[in-house]
Design an enzyme around this catalytic site. Structure first.
Site, PDB file in Angstrom:
ATOM      1  N   SER A 207      93.516  34.534 -40.803  1.00 60.10           N
ATOM      2  CA  SER A 207      93.474  35.396 -41.988  1.00 60.10           C
ATOM      3  C   SER A 207      92.043  35.820 -42.249  1.00 60.10           C
ATOM      4  O   SER A 207      91.096  35.254 -41.712  1.00 60.10           O
ATOM      5  CB  SER A 207      94.013  34.636 -43.185  1.00 60.10           C
ATOM      6  OG  SER A 207      93.232  33.482 -43.386  1.00 60.10           O
ATOM      7  N   ARG A 208      91.925  36.831 -43.090  1.00 55.18           N
ATOM      8  CA  ARG A 208      90.608  37.184 -43.599  1.00 55.18           C
ATOM      9  C   ARG A 208      90.305  36.291 -44.799  1.00 55.18           C
ATOM     10  O   ARG A 208      91.204  35.726 -45.409  1.00 55.18           O
ATOM     11  CB  ARG A 208      90.595  38.637 -44.059  1.00 55.18           C
ATOM     12  CG  ARG A 208      90.760  39.617 -42.922  1.00 55.18           C
ATOM     13  CD  ARG A 208      90.581  41.041 -43.452  1.00 55.18           C
ATOM     14  NE  ARG A 208      91.091  42.006 -42.495  1.00 55.18           N
ATOM     15  CZ  ARG A 208      90.411  42.452 -41.443  1.00 55.18           C
ATOM     16  NH1 ARG A 208      89.189  42.006 -41.203  1.00 55.18           N
ATOM     17  NH2 ARG A 208      90.937  43.333 -40.624  1.00 55.18           N
ATOM     18  N   SER A 212      86.862  32.606 -49.840  1.00 55.26           N
ATOM     19  CA  SER A 212      85.709  32.025 -49.145  1.00 55.26           C
ATOM     20  C   SER A 212      84.778  33.140 -48.680  1.00 55.26           C
ATOM     21  O   SER A 212      85.142  34.304 -48.699  1.00 55.26           O
ATOM     22  CB  SER A 212      86.204  31.216 -47.949  1.00 55.26           C
ATOM     23  OG  SER A 212      86.653  32.077 -46.938  1.00 55.26           O
ATOM     24  N   THR A 216      88.040  33.381 -40.252  1.00 54.35           N
ATOM     25  CA  THR A 216      87.849  33.549 -38.807  1.00 54.35           C
ATOM     26  C   THR A 216      87.990  35.016 -38.415  1.00 54.35           C
ATOM     27  O   THR A 216      87.241  35.528 -37.578  1.00 54.35           O
ATOM     28  CB  THR A 216      88.857  32.667 -38.043  1.00 54.35           C
ATOM     29  OG1 THR A 216      88.515  31.302 -38.275  1.00 54.35           O
ATOM     30  CG2 THR A 216      88.795  32.933 -36.548  1.00 54.35           C
ATOM     31  N   ASP A 269      97.663  24.833 -56.414  1.00 57.73           N
ATOM     32  CA  ASP A 269      97.462  24.473 -55.020  1.00 57.73           C
ATOM     33  C   ASP A 269      97.942  23.050 -54.779  1.00 57.73           C
ATOM     34  O   ASP A 269      97.194  22.170 -54.404  1.00 57.73           O
ATOM     35  CB  ASP A 269      96.000  24.647 -54.585  1.00 57.73           C
ATOM     36  CG  ASP A 269      95.058  23.949 -55.540  1.00 57.73           C
ATOM     37  OD1 ASP A 269      95.540  23.344 -56.510  1.00 57.73           O
ATOM     38  OD2 ASP A 269      93.845  23.987 -55.305  1.00 57.73           O
ATOM     39  N   SER A 277     103.115  26.719 -46.841  1.00 56.88           N
ATOM     40  CA  SER A 277     102.396  27.938 -46.482  1.00 56.88           C
ATOM     41  C   SER A 277     101.905  27.875 -45.034  1.00 56.88           C
ATOM     42  O   SER A 277     102.145  28.777 -44.232  1.00 56.88           O
ATOM     43  CB  SER A 277     101.216  28.115 -47.438  1.00 56.88           C
ATOM     44  OG  SER A 277     100.355  29.121 -47.001  1.00 56.88           O
ATOM     45  N   LYS A 301      88.259  20.600 -50.507  1.00 57.78           N
ATOM     46  CA  LYS A 301      89.543  20.759 -51.202  1.00 57.78           C
ATOM     47  C   LYS A 301      90.186  19.406 -51.475  1.00 57.78           C
ATOM     48  O   LYS A 301      90.760  19.179 -52.529  1.00 57.78           O
ATOM     49  CB  LYS A 301      90.513  21.593 -50.345  1.00 57.78           C
ATOM     50  CG  LYS A 301      90.322  23.072 -50.503  1.00 57.78           C
ATOM     51  CD  LYS A 301      91.486  23.848 -49.896  1.00 57.78           C
ATOM     52  CE  LYS A 301      91.162  25.332 -49.905  1.00 57.78           C
ATOM     53  NZ  LYS A 301      92.123  26.101 -49.108  1.00 57.78           N
TER      54      LYS A 301
END
Lengths: 515, 515
Positions: A207-208, A212, A216, A269, A277, A301
């Site tokens: 994912s973009r 953050s 990657t 979360d 997910s 996290k």
């Protein structure tokens, strides 16, 4: 119900309402009055032949510059979903609440839901039948205390079933995933070329960045194209055994993106949401063997070993039932990995490791070798415990670099790589001593404020890491930015908290795991 | 955080987004890019001098007809809340999540919250710091299984404290409230004149219908003005000892309206939410003595005696702690009360009862006398058990009618009362036998479809009630409508279900309570 006698002219309204469909009716539109519509009511818009339909929440317009009285406006995404042209005739009706909302109410009342319930809920979510409010209700009812692990399995299966699923036609398809939260932690771009060079299939989609300073996909984009269609992706993976692409093109577990658009602003979360997910995306992407990285540390996290162990069990339970070969490593997340934070800076670190540059960040190299080694041991021909040495051989021999170059060439090399932002500020040690803490969250915030990931050359370059001895005035890190306003915001942020702590003794030996 | 260097021109956007504030930025606005805003992000808009602020969710506009690049758009309600003029300069910044969201997360995690937590949550809700998603999260976390009754008390107190509170300067201020769900149940318009004629203070404010075919305010409006400002209201109550006004003008427990705007579309209606909603409004309105009516029946809001008894206990617990003198009556909610359903039809029934017309619906009369009698017994001078007879005397002597006329004159008589809708359809008995069931929900739906409450003369007029013997072809009820399309919709609805059941024997004796 549809009242075909009342037709309105479709009008695309140039408003982006993100994942929530909005329909607009003029205050003086006769349909508005006679039908008893209310602002924020849910409506369904149908083509006159009843073949196309979209659901939306209603906003009432009182400005003829925006739309006419005989028109029905749709926000950008809703307009595209309906798939009709500007000016086509449409009908509007009150939308019935999604049928699966009944299951949500049972969940709110404390009942345990069945696999069928989750499937009908997730199907309605994917078909945009849920408002953000309704998704919020579902997610809260399912969060933390509310869900058994069997239910989590059902939820994950439903998320897989309601999207496309890739099949690579091989018995071993490797993948890795880090739960995130550690700036600079760009191990994927090292693990993929090492594993692919070994010959193991690793079709990695990422994912973009959302919260953050770099994902990657953002970092890889500084080197090569990442938005590849599925045919191109298959061709590259077939030839190179691996890829480093953006995962947004295929419709894999589409419910995940929709639910995340509600979870994120709500800061929901829970471990269950994280597990469903990640695993739904991986199974949909066709992975058979998966390595999960859980970094743990005071600003990661996951902050306590107990929590990491509990999360590992949840991954194992759901992963096993889904038929995945799944392994979880708990790693050290006390500080950023590598030096660069931001797409171009992180790509620089990755290339240095691949080039076996003596100046390459050793923590990034070590962690990547350790993870790649665990994945290589998925191969029945790699002897238990020999993965690390095999990975190191592949890296040191230059085969990883060659593989990375082949992947870059296949995806399409970026011939205009970004330069580092030219506005530079050095943040120095306020006193002499030892670096005892580096706050992951604050370093990520500073890098984002400087413009990462949108400005690819912006970010933070760490010159000191935990345990390093510093003299007052030594540079701890540099901020790079491309635009003056971003630069000022980032510098302002460091005045509140530089993100480093300096103590008079080296930090105590960590009770957190090694890299 | 506010970056005063970037200013935008305020522009009122003619879009009504109901209780959710929306801000609009043009896609090409430089602030949008540099600040990393995303559609649906929460933003705060500040005046340049930082004295005025409003919170909103962001929509991105890609149409210069809607707004210019250097503008910041606000939806109608948000514009009014900010209180600046079109063209004034404003600043935009990322909104921090409301601090009280931390307490919501603790509630989601299963913790018990304190009075302070509820106060900070409700204060943020009233100041529009919560998105609808966030409110949904809070409400679900607090619903049914999630909340102790002490917490319900704290929530109710917080809802009272965050709004205005009326003080009538007398030790006994009576009020009544029915939890709703029974069409035609217009007892308030009989109870108020009876109680006020006795001399007891009963400053009754009511809501308009939202999901029902008529509220007390809608029905009273066919006879008199109901939107009175607070000074006028005080003057009338001082003189007449009672009033029948719309409650929307004073800012009483404003959190309630905001939370309802989320509860209703989600169909969240836990007993706790009902208790806090009703009692907060009543305490804020200055009531000291309150009678609550809980109708119970197979198509009522409360369907089983056990549920009604549990709800009563909850009302008693919270009411007692709030210092209210509270009594709860559980009544028969098996079928509509009276004959008319819809504002003008219900007003007709009320007037017939006040006029002691022998043709007045006896169920409406009996229920109103029973409720008025209970309220009269709040008076220490009325002997226990004598309330009903006192109420009946007031009604039969014409004193109730005289008081109603005085109240109508004081509020401002409606000199142009609505006529019954002239489009009429008679729905007849499909077979001979006895009326064994009348479905409250279906009758309300038919009346709404016919145009009630917006079209005041529309609705349903019941000619038969449960237990009545009918021959095939006898008229069961008439539909009245003002507009042909509404009329057709209502008639169409009766083809699916007329809402009546005819059996060959009279209905069995009810196990539900008497009127």
């Amino acid at each position: 119900m549809n009242w075909p006698e009342i037709q309105l002219k479709l009008h695309r309204i140039g408003i982006d309402t993100y994942k929530e469909n909005v329909a607009y009716l003029h205050l003086d539109c006769p349909v508005y009055r006679t039908e008893g519509f209310q602002a924020l009511a849910k409506v369904e818009i149908n083509s006159v032949d009843d073949h196309q339909q979209v659901l939306a929440v209603l906003n009432i317009v009182n400005d003829k510059n925006i739309m006419a009285i005989d028109e029905l406006g749709l926000s950008e995404q809703a307009f595209e979903q309906l798939g009709l042209a500007d000016g086509d005739m449409v009908c509007i009706a009150h939308a019935l609440p999604p049928e699966s909302l009944d299951a949500v109410h049972r969940k709110i009342a404390g009942e345990r839901l069945h696999a069928d319930d989750f499937l009908s809920i997730i199907r309605d979510v994917v078909e945009n039948r849920y408002s953000r409010m309704e998704m919020s209700a579902f997610l809260v009812a399912c969060s933390e205390s509310g869900m058994e692990r069997e239910e989590l399995l059902y939820l994950t299966e439903a998320m897989v079933k309601t999207g496309e699923q890739l099949d690579w036609g091989e018995p071993l398809v490797a993948d890795k995933h880090c739960i995130g939260g550690i700036p600079g932690n760009r191990t994927t771009m090292l693990v993929v070329p090492i594993v692919a060079a070994h010959g193991m299939l690793i079709p990695k989609t990422s994912s973009r960045a959302i919260t953050s300073p770099a994902g990657t996909a953002d970092t890889m984009q500084t080197l090569a194209r990442v938005d590849l269609d599925l045919n191109k992706l298959r061709e590259i993976v077939h030839r190179e055994r691996g890829c480093l692409a953006w995962g947004g093109t295929a419709r894999l577990a589409p419910a995940d993106d929709i639910l995340i658009s509600v979870e994120r602003p709500l800061s929901l979360d829970s471990p269950g949401q994280m597990v469903s997910s990640i695993l739904s995306k991986k199974v949909a992407a066709g992975a058979t063997h998966l390595l999960i990285d859980i970094p743990v540390g005071p600003t990661a996290k996951v902050r306590h070993m107990n929590d990491a162990l509990r999360l590992r069990k949840l991954f194992e339970y759901v992963g096993d039932r889904l038929g995945l070969h799944l392994e979880v490593v708990i790693t050290n997340g006390e500080q950023p990995i590598g030096r660069g934070i931001g797409p171009a800076l992180e790509a620089r670190d990755v290339i240095k490791v691949l080039e076996n540059d003596p100046d390459a960040p050793s923590d990034l190299r070590e962690k990547a070798l350790r993870l790649a080694g665990r994945i290589l041991e998925f191969d029945p021909d790699v002897r238990g415990g020999q993965g690390y040495a095999t990975a190191r051989d592949i890296l040191e021999s230059g085969r990883a670099m060659a593989k990375m170059q082949a992947i870059i060439a296949a995806q399409g090399m970026n011939t205009d790589p970004p330069k580092l932002g030219e506005l530079v500020m050095e943040i120095t040690a306020p006193e002499s001593g030892f670096v005892t803490e580096i706050n992951n969250l604050q370093m990520a915030r500073i890098a984002r404020m400087a413009g990462a990931p949108m400005d690819m050359g912006s970010g933070v370059d760490l010159l000191k890491k935990m345990g390093d001895q510093v003299e007052v005035g030594d540079t701890l890190y540099r901020i790079h930015a491309e635009f003056p306003s971003d630069f000022d915001f980032a510098v302002t942020l460091t005045r509140k908290d530089i993100g480093f702590r300096i103590g008079d003794k080296p930090p105590a030996p960590s009770y957190f795991p090694p890299l």
